[in-house]
Write a protein that holds these residues in place. Structure first.
Motif, PDB file in Angstrom:
ATOM      1  N   THR A 109     -24.569 -34.222  10.337  1.00  0.00           N
ATOM      2  CA  THR A 109     -24.602 -34.017   8.883  1.00  0.00           C
ATOM      3  C   THR A 109     -25.700 -34.861   8.243  1.00  0.00           C
ATOM      4  OG1 THR A 109     -22.239 -33.484   8.800  1.00  0.00           O
ATOM      5  CG2 THR A 109     -23.271 -34.237   6.757  1.00  0.00           C
ATOM      6  N   LYS A 110     -25.785 -36.117   8.639  1.00  0.00           N
ATOM      7  CA  LYS A 110     -26.828 -36.993   8.096  1.00  0.00           C
ATOM      8  C   LYS A 110     -28.217 -36.453   8.403  1.00  0.00           C
ATOM      9  CE  LYS A 110     -24.521 -41.508   7.999  1.00  0.00           C
ATOM     10  NZ  LYS A 110     -24.588 -42.923   8.468  1.00  0.00           N
ATOM     11  N   MET A 147     -29.210 -33.349   9.263  1.00  0.00           N
ATOM     12  CA  MET A 147     -29.522 -32.078   8.615  1.00  0.00           C
ATOM     13  C   MET A 147     -29.758 -32.266   7.122  1.00  0.00           C
ATOM     14  SD  MET A 147     -27.235 -29.160  10.597  1.00  0.00           S
ATOM     15  CE  MET A 147     -25.672 -30.081  10.645  1.00  0.00           C
ATOM     16  N   LYS A 148     -28.990 -33.129   6.483  1.00  0.00           N
ATOM     17  CA  LYS A 148     -29.206 -33.385   5.056  1.00  0.00           C
ATOM     18  C   LYS A 148     -30.521 -34.105   4.800  1.00  0.00           C
ATOM     19  CE  LYS A 148     -24.487 -33.088   3.326  1.00  0.00           C
ATOM     20  NZ  LYS A 148     -23.378 -33.733   2.601  1.00  0.00           N
ATOM     21  N   GLY A 160     -33.111 -33.161   6.400  1.00  0.00           N
ATOM     22  CA  GLY A 160     -34.099 -32.139   6.723  1.00  0.00           C
ATOM     23  C   GLY A 160     -34.579 -32.150   8.156  1.00  0.00           C
ATOM     24  N   VAL A 202     -22.879 -27.191   7.076  1.00  0.00           N
ATOM     25  CA  VAL A 202     -24.004 -28.007   6.613  1.00  0.00           C
ATOM     26  C   VAL A 202     -25.327 -27.337   6.984  1.00  0.00           C
ATOM     27  CG1 VAL A 202     -25.192 -30.232   6.831  1.00  0.00           C
ATOM     28  CG2 VAL A 202     -22.695 -30.149   6.707  1.00  0.00           C
ATOM     29  N   SER A 203     -25.393 -26.783   8.187  1.00  0.00           N
ATOM     30  CA  SER A 203     -26.605 -26.095   8.622  1.00  0.00           C
ATOM     31  C   SER A 203     -26.901 -24.897   7.718  1.00  0.00           C
ATOM     32  CB  SER A 203     -26.464 -25.636  10.079  1.00  0.00           C
ATOM     33  OG  SER A 203     -27.607 -24.932  10.509  1.00  0.00           O
ATOM     34  N   ARG A 204     -25.855 -24.142   7.381  1.00  0.00           N
ATOM     35  CA  ARG A 204     -26.049 -22.985   6.500  1.00  0.00           C
ATOM     36  C   ARG A 204     -26.493 -23.418   5.109  1.00  0.00           C
ATOM     37  NH1 ARG A 204     -21.420 -20.965   9.588  1.00  0.00           N
ATOM     38  NH2 ARG A 204     -19.985 -21.973   8.126  1.00  0.00           N
ATOM     39  N   GLU A 205     -25.880 -24.481   4.598  1.00  0.00           N
ATOM     40  CA  GLU A 205     -26.192 -24.936   3.241  1.00  0.00           C
ATOM     41  C   GLU A 205     -27.594 -25.521   3.130  1.00  0.00           C
ATOM     42  OE1 GLU A 205     -23.080 -27.686   2.410  1.00  0.00           O
ATOM     43  OE2 GLU A 205     -21.588 -26.126   1.935  1.00  0.00           O
ATOM     44  N   THR A 206     -28.015 -26.238   4.167  1.00  0.00           N
ATOM     45  CA  THR A 206     -29.323 -26.897   4.121  1.00  0.00           C
ATOM     46  C   THR A 206     -30.445 -26.013   4.655  1.00  0.00           C
ATOM     47  OG1 THR A 206     -28.983 -27.889   6.317  1.00  0.00           O
ATOM     48  CG2 THR A 206     -28.272 -29.179   4.388  1.00  0.00           C
ATOM     49  N   GLY A 207     -30.078 -25.017   5.458  1.00  0.00           N
ATOM     50  CA  GLY A 207     -31.088 -24.201   6.107  1.00  0.00           C
ATOM     51  C   GLY A 207     -31.754 -24.891   7.281  1.00  0.00           C
ATOM     52  N   VAL A 208     -31.177 -26.009   7.731  1.00  0.00           N
ATOM     53  CA  VAL A 208     -31.737 -26.776   8.846  1.00  0.00           C
ATOM     54  C   VAL A 208     -31.106 -26.290  10.154  1.00  0.00           C
ATOM     55  CG1 VAL A 208     -31.973 -29.071   9.868  1.00  0.00           C
ATOM     56  CG2 VAL A 208     -32.169 -28.776   7.385  1.00  0.00           C
TER      57      VAL A 208
END
Length: 326
Positions: free
Chosen positions: A84-85, A87-88, A90, A112-118
């Motif tokens: 999470t850290k 991916m947030k 980037g 988290v991956s879906r929300e960040t696009g990472v």
């Protein structure tokens, strides 16, 4: 990304040969920083493997401006937090298997991956190992006809540190850290590959017990499972037998014959069919994760696709949760 600059969290055994050196052997990829809780171990790893920077803080590694992708090589209890850290921040994430302790944690990581696009990738490297690529080829070519049944047997003796008066079992059999026991660690690879070659498993049921009392986690599991295609499967995993009974064998049984293979300990694939008989010897490469890491780098560079993502990786956890009734 043109050049993938990896930061690695964790300097344990899996990183010594299976994964760590591979990051700098794949084209357009390099391992530029490592992190360990012990400064002595982190510095030693960096020195031995020619890595320019080392840290004792996860945040420091993730926030290193040179690092644009993070490999999480820790026990599963911190996968969700660290992924999470990263991916947030980037940074693309490649996480060890099992992806997390349970399906709920896997879904949180994927969210988290879906929300960040990472991008999020999981170390189910059998999808790209030559041994298993050949096995998939034989299945796709229907060398043994239509697959009817899958059988798995993993029968192991206890590790030395799990027995005796001064037994000190490792984290893999501490459910708070690993999410389960040896079944959780090894069967995750098996179910991931079986779904890759045979399609989704729609139902799975089992019994998980602790018979020998060597540690808290289950030490024996039996299971039945059904694929959406109609193929049926059965398996037994026992980790408290004697070494003479040690067995790692799987079979794919089809309408025209069978294929016998090993998930972990042997390098042969044996085909016994109406129209084909033979044995293939395909040793693993020096760094077993290198073929998969290569596909990750290609995807991050926009040149290809990695077959093991967070979405596919979460499937094994969901299946194991069903079998062990978590």
């Amino acid at each position: 990304m043109k050049q993938i600059k990896w930061g690695m969290i964790g300097c344990g055994n899996v990183t010594e040969k299976k994964s760590g050196p591979a990051f700098s052997k794949v084209p357009n990829s390099s391992l530029v920083a490592v992190m360990g809780r012990s400064a002595e171990k982190a510095a030693d790893y960096a020195q031995r493997h020619g890595v320019s920077k080392w840290y004792t803080s996860v945040d420091d590694l993730i926030n290193d401006p040179e690092v644009n992708a993070v490999y999480i090589a820790t026990p599963p209890d911190v996968h969700l937090e660290y992924a999470t850290k990263a991916m947030k921040a980037g940074k693309a994430v490649y996480v060890e298997k099992p992806m997390a302790r349970n399906a709920a944690e896997c879904e949180a990581m994927n969210q988290v991956s879906r929300e960040t696009g990472v991008p999020l990738f999981v170390a189910y490297y059998r999808r790209t190992l030559p041994y298993f690529v050949k096995l998939k080829e034989l299945i796709d070519q229907k060398v043994i006809g239509d697959i009817r049944l899958v059988t798995i047997q993993i029968h192991y003796n206890p590790y030395s540190e799990e027995i005796g008066e001064n037994a000190q079992p490792r984290w893999r059999v501490d459910p708070e850290i690993s999410g389960g026991g040896h079944f959780h660690d090894l069967a995750s690879h098996q179910f991931d590959f079986l779904e890759y070659v045979l399609g989704p498993i729609k139902t799975a049921k089992g019994i998980a017990r602790n018979q020998a009392g060597l540690y808290e986690a289950d030490d024996i599991v039996v299971a039945n499972f059904e694929f959406e295609s109609g193929v049926l499967g059965t398996g037994s995993w026992c980790y408290t037998l004697n070494k003479e009974q040690r067995l790692d064998e799987a079979q794919l049984i089809g309408s025209k014959g069978k294929i016998t293979f090993s998930f972990f300990e042997r390098f042969t694939i044996k085909v016994e069919a109406v129209d084909a008989m033979g044995e293939y010897l395909i040793p693993y490469p020096d760094h077993v994760q290198q073929p998969l890491i290569d596909t990750i780098v290609q995807e991050l560079r926009g040149e290809g696709t990695c077959p093991s993502t967070g979405e596919t990786g979460a499937r094994s956890n969901a299946i194991m949760d069903q079998i062990t009734a978590k």
